[in-house]
Design an enzyme around this catalytic site. Structure first.
Site, PDB file in Angstrom:
ATOM      1  N   GLY A   1       0.794  -1.216   0.000  1.00  0.00           N
ATOM      2  CA  GLY A   1       0.000   0.000   0.000  1.00  0.00           C
ATOM      3  C   GLY A   1       0.832   1.273   0.000  1.00  0.00           C
ATOM      4  O   GLY A   1       0.342   2.330   0.369  1.00  0.00           O
ATOM      5  N   GLY A   2       2.093   1.169  -0.420  1.00  0.00           N
ATOM      6  CA  GLY A   2       2.880   2.385  -0.652  1.00  0.00           C
ATOM      7  C   GLY A   2       3.626   2.946   0.551  1.00  0.00           C
ATOM      8  O   GLY A   2       4.468   3.819   0.389  1.00  0.00           O
TER       9      GLY A   2
ATOM     10  N   GLU B   1      14.351  -2.252  -6.009  1.00  0.00           N
ATOM     11  CA  GLU B   1      14.004  -2.751  -7.338  1.00  0.00           C
ATOM     12  C   GLU B   1      14.222  -1.664  -8.385  1.00  0.00           C
ATOM     13  O   GLU B   1      14.180  -0.474  -8.067  1.00  0.00           O
ATOM     14  CB  GLU B   1      12.496  -3.103  -7.383  1.00  0.00           C
ATOM     15  CG  GLU B   1      12.112  -4.299  -6.570  1.00  0.00           C
ATOM     16  CD  GLU B   1      10.620  -4.608  -6.640  1.00  0.00           C
ATOM     17  OE1 GLU B   1       9.820  -3.716  -7.007  1.00  0.00           O
ATOM     18  OE2 GLU B   1      10.265  -5.744  -6.330  1.00  0.00           O
ATOM     19  N   LYS B   2      14.376  -2.094  -9.611  1.00  0.00           N
ATOM     20  CA  LYS B   2      14.304  -1.185 -10.744  1.00  0.00           C
ATOM     21  C   LYS B   2      12.908  -0.559 -10.727  1.00  0.00           C
ATOM     22  O   LYS B   2      11.920  -1.254 -10.471  1.00  0.00           O
ATOM     23  CB  LYS B   2      14.522  -1.987 -12.038  1.00  0.00           C
ATOM     24  CG  LYS B   2      14.409  -1.189 -13.306  1.00  0.00           C
ATOM     25  CD  LYS B   2      15.744  -0.601 -13.692  1.00  0.00           C
ATOM     26  CE  LYS B   2      15.589   0.382 -14.860  1.00  0.00           C
ATOM     27  NZ  LYS B   2      16.724   1.331 -14.922  1.00  0.00           N
TER      28      LYS B   2
ATOM     29  N   LYS C   1      -7.912   1.801  -4.529  1.00  0.00           N
ATOM     30  CA  LYS C   1      -8.546   1.509  -5.814  1.00  0.00           C
ATOM     31  C   LYS C   1      -9.897   2.211  -5.893  1.00  0.00           C
ATOM     32  O   LYS C   1     -10.640   2.233  -4.911  1.00  0.00           O
ATOM     33  CB  LYS C   1      -8.745  -0.001  -5.959  1.00  0.00           C
ATOM     34  CG  LYS C   1      -7.436  -0.759  -6.048  1.00  0.00           C
ATOM     35  CD  LYS C   1      -7.618  -2.267  -5.934  1.00  0.00           C
ATOM     36  CE  LYS C   1      -6.258  -2.949  -5.920  1.00  0.00           C
ATOM     37  NZ  LYS C   1      -6.348  -4.358  -5.498  1.00  0.00           N
TER      38      LYS C   1
ATOM     39  N   GLU D   1      -0.921 -10.203  -7.542  1.00  0.00           N
ATOM     40  CA  GLU D   1      -0.849  -8.883  -8.169  1.00  0.00           C
ATOM     41  C   GLU D   1       0.422  -8.767  -9.002  1.00  0.00           C
ATOM     42  O   GLU D   1       1.502  -9.138  -8.526  1.00  0.00           O
ATOM     43  CB  GLU D   1      -0.794  -7.780  -7.101  1.00  0.00           C
ATOM     44  CG  GLU D   1      -2.018  -7.683  -6.235  1.00  0.00           C
ATOM     45  CD  GLU D   1      -1.919  -6.510  -5.252  1.00  0.00           C
ATOM     46  OE1 GLU D   1      -2.941  -6.200  -4.642  1.00  0.00           O
ATOM     47  OE2 GLU D   1      -0.828  -5.917  -5.091  1.00  0.00           O
TER      48      GLU D   1
ATOM     49  N   GLU E   1       2.671  -8.622  -5.347  1.00  0.00           N
ATOM     50  CA  GLU E   1       2.236  -9.088  -4.027  1.00  0.00           C
ATOM     51  C   GLU E   1       1.214 -10.198  -4.208  1.00  0.00           C
ATOM     52  O   GLU E   1       0.606 -10.308  -5.258  1.00  0.00           O
ATOM     53  CB  GLU E   1       1.537  -7.951  -3.252  1.00  0.00           C
ATOM     54  CG  GLU E   1       2.477  -6.979  -2.601  1.00  0.00           C
ATOM     55  CD  GLU E   1       1.777  -5.804  -1.949  1.00  0.00           C
ATOM     56  OE1 GLU E   1       0.629  -5.951  -1.493  1.00  0.00           O
ATOM     57  OE2 GLU E   1       2.399  -4.733  -1.910  1.00  0.00           O
TER      58      GLU E   1
ATOM     59  N   ARG F   1      -6.764 -13.190   0.688  1.00  0.00           N
ATOM     60  CA  ARG F   1      -8.132 -12.943   1.180  1.00  0.00           C
ATOM     61  C   ARG F   1      -9.074 -12.796  -0.011  1.00  0.00           C
ATOM     62  O   ARG F   1      -8.626 -12.694  -1.153  1.00  0.00           O
ATOM     63  CB  ARG F   1      -8.159 -11.624   1.971  1.00  0.00           C
ATOM     64  CG  ARG F   1      -7.706 -10.445   1.102  1.00  0.00           C
ATOM     65  CD  ARG F   1      -7.965  -9.078   1.693  1.00  0.00           C
ATOM     66  NE  ARG F   1      -7.713  -8.040   0.714  1.00  0.00           N
ATOM     67  CZ  ARG F   1      -6.529  -7.521   0.423  1.00  0.00           C
ATOM     68  NH1 ARG F   1      -5.448  -7.955   1.028  1.00  0.00           N
ATOM     69  NH2 ARG F   1      -6.416  -6.569  -0.494  1.00  0.00           N
TER      70      ARG F   1
HETATM   71  C1  MV4 Z   1       6.461  -0.401  -7.963  1.00  0.00           C
HETATM   72  C2  MV4 Z   1       6.219   0.616  -8.919  1.00  0.00           C
HETATM   73  C3  MV4 Z   1       7.152   0.796  -9.916  1.00  0.00           C
HETATM   74  N1  MV4 Z   1       8.266   0.028  -9.961  1.00  0.00           N
HETATM   75  N2  MV4 Z   1       7.585  -1.137  -8.066  1.00  0.00           N
HETATM   76  C4  MV4 Z   1       2.752   0.546  -5.091  1.00  0.00           C
HETATM   77  C5  MV4 Z   1       2.180  -0.265  -3.970  1.00  0.00           C
HETATM   78  C6  MV4 Z   1       3.096  -1.405  -3.790  1.00  0.00           C
HETATM   79  N3  MV4 Z   1       2.357  -2.593  -3.566  1.00  0.00           N
HETATM   80  C7  MV4 Z   1       3.911  -1.480  -5.037  1.00  0.00           C
HETATM   81  N4  MV4 Z   1       3.719  -0.254  -5.737  1.00  0.00           N
HETATM   82  C8  MV4 Z   1       4.495   0.075  -6.813  1.00  0.00           C
HETATM   83  N5  MV4 Z   1       5.614  -0.664  -6.966  1.00  0.00           N
HETATM   84  C9  MV4 Z   1       8.464  -0.913  -9.044  1.00  0.00           C
HETATM   85  N6  MV4 Z   1       9.578  -1.649  -9.102  1.00  0.00           N
HETATM   86  C10 MV4 Z   1       5.045   1.352  -8.795  1.00  0.00           C
HETATM   87  C11 MV4 Z   1       4.181   1.096  -7.725  1.00  0.00           C
HETATM   88  C12 MV4 Z   1       3.017   1.926  -7.689  1.00  0.00           C
HETATM   89  C13 MV4 Z   1       1.739   1.381  -7.893  1.00  0.00           C
HETATM   90  C14 MV4 Z   1       1.531   0.047  -8.099  1.00  0.00           C
HETATM   91  C15 MV4 Z   1       0.282  -0.477  -8.287  1.00  0.00           C
HETATM   92  C16 MV4 Z   1      -0.806   0.368  -8.269  1.00  0.00           C
HETATM   93  C17 MV4 Z   1      -0.653   1.718  -8.058  1.00  0.00           C
HETATM   94  C18 MV4 Z   1       0.616   2.244  -7.866  1.00  0.00           C
HETATM   95  C19 MV4 Z   1       0.769   3.610  -7.661  1.00  0.00           C
HETATM   96  C20 MV4 Z   1       2.016   4.109  -7.460  1.00  0.00           C
HETATM   97  C21 MV4 Z   1       3.140   3.281  -7.458  1.00  0.00           C
END
Ligand code: MV4
Length: 450
Positions: free
Chosen positions: A164-165, A200-201, A237, A275, A288, A292
């Site tokens: 969740g960021g 991560e990249k 979401k 995900e 992830e 659930r």
């Molecule tokens: C990332 C990404 C870009 N690159 N990982 C956001 C929540 C977390 N579960 C993983 N997230 C992200 N991981 C890499 N390597 C961008 C996000 C991301 C994001 C991912 C899914 C849905 C919305 C998002 C909004 C901002 C950033």
């Protein structure tokens, strides 16, 4: 099969579970806080037990109270819904120890997926594509700088206990890695009591596409196609749809296979979601795994004609799944209708619903617990309902959504309905050109006020 299920949740999901139990001939027990005494889940369940005052931490999250409620009602299983205790390994374990079937993942599966860095390693070892980055946790700032140099900027630093960021930082250069190393760790420690970080990249403008899976106690795992959840604001979401407008038959096969591999790697029992982040070239990477039932399970149910709660209950009672994978038929979209003011930073707007009228007709589904006169308490999340449209094509599902949003009357509180109405008109949305960046870039307030 179970005789009686206790539902350790509230709101629309509690009702959703009660409905399926009724159809399956299973008795139900609702639990409720003092703030929810007038809720429909209390009225629709066969029995109801008050488990504490309004605050979640003293009611829906209070494990001893819920176990006690299950014991006095002689419940043989607990369905946790989503949120609250649904991904709490300790709760899953305590249910097990008390001879109550937890309708969800095993404690070790919840724990394994809860630590993001080790979940990633499990998936990588199983052959599921993961994002290039550190091998496990970063050891020091020097290590972080070294890894960043190897994979190349931009990079992203993530808290292993996160999701969740929270505790997540994008870094464009070494200077930003230095800043992130202290600030992200501090944030993670305060939020999770764990400051383990991995790197991560950074994937630029990804799509969030998730695959629904089901696994049974016999070790069979299947996938139930994808959901596109790229319309998000601050990791919340707002709209979900299936099929993804970005999906191809070939990509679905590849992602479906990867999701099944992921499920098999942890011997997954029950329904779950894998995900993925998908880049513009349709490379996809494990992000992830959720152990659930999710808020957006509804749209999958509509396009595969399958009751996912029923499947959860059947799997938990030991009934094997067919093992067949599903392709979506038609198109389903869900808009989350929240009691929030979209013009005011989506600020919660609890209070009494003075007027209520739901849209209806062909291809409309509404999952809600509210009614005219219902008071939305300020203590829990602000979702009022889920409005789902189903049609043969994406275009028709959007048209139907516009029609339904126009019919939906909710007075007394601010809602996200006007936001969704504006979103449905957006050319980028209509063209399906949606990435997780979309809501950051769109000045929806300007469009809503003009
Ligand atoms: C990332 C990404 C870009 N690159 N990982 C956001 C929540 C977390 N579960 C993983 N997230 C992200 N991981 C890499 N390597 C961008 C996000 C991301 C994001 C991912 C899914 C849905 C919305 C998002 C909004 C901002 C950033």
């Amino acid at each position: 099969m179970f005789n009686k299920i206790l539902i350790a949740n509230r709101g629309e999901i509690a009702l959703r579970i009660i409905r399926t139990c009724r159809e399956m001939g299973i008795k139900t027990v609702a639990v409720y806080s003092k703030a929810d005494a007038d809720s429909l889940h209390v009225r629709f369940a066969d029995e109801a037990v008050c488990i504490g005052p309004a605050s979640s931490s003293e009611s829906y999250l209070r494990i001893p109270n819920i176990i006690a409620a299950a014991e006095i009602t002689n419940s043989d299983a607990i369905h946790p819904g989503y949120g609250f205790l649904s991904e709490n390994a300790k709760f899953s374990k305590i249910c097990q120890e008390n001879g109550i079937k937890f309708i969800g993942a095993l404690p070790e599966q919840i724990e394994g997926m809860g630590d993001k860095s080790s979940a990633k390693k499990t998936m990588k070892d199983a052959g599921v594509p993961t994002i290039p980055g550190s091998e496990g946790l970063l050891e020091s700032l020097e290590d972080a700088i070294k890894v960043a140099k190897e994979i190349g900027y931009p990079v992203i630093m993530k808290a292993t206990a996160g999701g969740g960021g929270k505790g997540m930082r994008m870094c464009a250069n070494e200077e930003e890695v230095k800043i992130a190393w202290s600030s992200a760790r501090k944030e993670a420690l305060a939020a999770f009591g764990n400051d383990g970080m991995y790197m991560e990249k950074f994937i630029v403008e990804p799509r969030h596409i998730e695959i629904q899976i089901a696994g049974d106690q016999q070790g069979k795992v299947c996938h139930l196609s994808e959901r596109d959840c790229s319309v998000q604001r601050r990791h919340q979401k707002l709209v979900e749809e299936t099929p993804s407008p970005f999906m191809t038959k070939e990509l679905r096969k590849k992602m479906g296979d990867a999701a099944i591999k992921a499920g098999k790697a942890v011997r997954y029992e029950g329904v779950g979601t894998v995900e993925f982040l998908v880049d513009k070239d349709r490379n996809f990477y494990f992000m992830e795994m959720n152990t659930r039932i999710q808020v957006e399970h509804t749209i999958t149910e509509e396009v595969i004609n399958y009751d996912l709660i029923k499947e959860q209950i059947k799997i938990a009672s030991g009934i094997p799944i067919s093992g067949k994978n599903y392709e979506p038929v038609g198109h389903a979209i869900q808009c989350r209708i929240n009691a929030e003011d979209p013009l005011n930073d989506f600020r919660p707007s609890p209070g009494k619903i003075t007027e209520y009228h739901e849209p209806g007709g062909h291809g409309i589904r509404i999952d809600t617990h509210v009614y005219a006169g219902y008071v939305i308490p300020p203590f829990y999340d602000s979702m009022i309902s889920k409005l789902i449209t189903v049609a043969q094509t994406r275009e028709e599902a959007i048209t139907k959504m516009e029609r339904a949003l126009g019919e939906y009357i909710i007075e007394g509180v601010k809602t996200t309905i006007p936001f969704h109405q504006e979103l449905m008109k957006q050319p980028k949305f209509r063209d399906g050109k949606i990435t997780t960046k979309f809501l950051e870039e769109w000045d929806f307030k300007k469009d809503m006020m003009s």
